[in-house]
Design an enzyme around this catalytic site. Structure first.
Site, PDB file in Angstrom:
ATOM      1  N   ASP A 110     -32.479  18.601 -11.070  1.00 12.53           N
ATOM      2  CA  ASP A 110     -32.934  17.906  -9.955  1.00 12.53           C
ATOM      3  C   ASP A 110     -32.205  18.536  -8.789  1.00 12.53           C
ATOM      4  O   ASP A 110     -31.455  19.307  -8.643  1.00 12.53           O
ATOM      5  CB  ASP A 110     -32.787  16.575 -10.256  1.00 12.53           C
ATOM      6  N   CYS A 160     -28.171  17.928 -13.433  1.00 13.37           N
ATOM      7  CA  CYS A 160     -28.589  17.152 -12.368  1.00 13.37           C
ATOM      8  C   CYS A 160     -26.947  16.636 -11.640  1.00 13.37           C
ATOM      9  O   CYS A 160     -26.147  17.476 -11.825  1.00 13.37           O
ATOM     10  CB  CYS A 160     -28.992  15.639 -13.267  1.00 13.37           C
ATOM     11  N   THR A 220     -24.751  14.500 -12.670  1.00 13.45           N
ATOM     12  CA  THR A 220     -23.603  14.310 -13.747  1.00 13.45           C
ATOM     13  C   THR A 220     -23.814  15.108 -14.972  1.00 13.45           C
ATOM     14  O   THR A 220     -22.704  15.046 -15.719  1.00 13.45           O
ATOM     15  CB  THR A 220     -23.443  12.737 -14.018  1.00 13.45           C
ATOM     16  N   GLY A 221     -25.003  15.567 -15.252  1.00 11.76           N
ATOM     17  CA  GLY A 221     -25.185  15.877 -16.640  1.00 11.76           C
ATOM     18  C   GLY A 221     -25.698  14.828 -17.647  1.00 11.76           C
ATOM     19  O   GLY A 221     -26.289  15.130 -18.834  1.00 11.76           O
ATOM     20  N   ILE A 222     -25.436  13.450 -16.969  1.00 15.42           N
ATOM     21  CA  ILE A 222     -25.764  12.438 -18.003  1.00 15.42           C
ATOM     22  C   ILE A 222     -27.284  12.151 -18.174  1.00 15.42           C
ATOM     23  O   ILE A 222     -27.901  12.199 -19.333  1.00 15.42           O
ATOM     24  CB  ILE A 222     -25.018  11.181 -17.470  1.00 15.42           C
ATOM     25  N   HIS A 282     -19.607  22.486 -33.784  1.00 14.79           N
ATOM     26  CA  HIS A 282     -19.896  21.052 -34.414  1.00 14.79           C
ATOM     27  C   HIS A 282     -21.186  20.569 -34.289  1.00 14.79           C
ATOM     28  O   HIS A 282     -21.717  20.127 -35.057  1.00 14.79           O
ATOM     29  CB  HIS A 282     -18.791  20.074 -33.848  1.00 14.79           C
ATOM     30  N   HIS A 319     -20.812  20.330 -40.652  1.00 13.97           N
ATOM     31  CA  HIS A 319     -21.438  20.172 -39.507  1.00 13.97           C
ATOM     32  C   HIS A 319     -22.933  20.080 -39.648  1.00 13.97           C
ATOM     33  O   HIS A 319     -23.523  19.249 -39.196  1.00 13.97           O
ATOM     34  CB  HIS A 319     -20.741  20.934 -38.282  1.00 13.97           C
TER      35      HIS A 319
END
Ligand code: RB5
Length: 149
Positions: free
Chosen positions: A8, A65, A67-69, A98, A133
């Protein structure tokens, strides 16, 4: 490997740094937007890149973005996407070894370009360890299948 790259407005500058880094390393990528000077919703661009991976047009995605969140929240709505916000070399490494991350999310407002480049390099180079994993990521796939019923 072909990467779907998207951001974004808050991730645009870091995305440009990541694009230059990928180009310099000869990694194939497709920039799915946004463009410079736009104010957009991260949801639209994260979904566009996730769809490219789900459809098989790209192998993995890198999303940026603020924050990446937000990008991780969106991308993880798509079946088969394991989107991982990474903020250090260690989180980049274990997201691959992992979690078998196929979607790296980065924060344009939280990471320096140097750290982001280091994260991208490690994320590209680190293989999935499999073994226990794989049992765990398999359980995630089972939950996805359960939600389709
Ligand atoms: C945009 O201002 C910002 O909210 C967005 O880039 C992102 O950080 C959301 O998670």
């Amino acid at each position: 490997m072909k990467i779907a790259l998207a951001s974004d407005h808050a991730g645009y500058e870091l995305k440009a740094a990541v694009a230059a880094f990928l180009r310099g390393r000869g990694v194939l990528f497709e920039d799915l937007g946004c463009g410079p000077g736009e104010s957009v919703d991260y949801v639209d661009y994260g979904a566009r890149a996730a769809r490219a991976v789900v459809a098989g047009a790209c192998d993995r995605a890198i999303l940026v973005c603020g924050t990446g969140i937000g990008m991780a929240v969106v991308a993880n709505k798509f079946r088969g996407i394991r989107a991982t916000p990474c903020w250090s070399e260690f989180t980049a490494e274990v997201s691959r070894s992992h979690n078998d991350s196929n979607c790296l999310t980065l924060g344009g407002r939280t990471l320096s370009p140097d750290l982001a480049r280091a994260i991208v390099r490690i994320w590209l180079e680190t293989p999935f360890e499999g073994g226990r994993h794989a049992r765990r990521t398999g359980k995630i796939s089972d939950i996805e299948a359960e939600n389709l019923k």
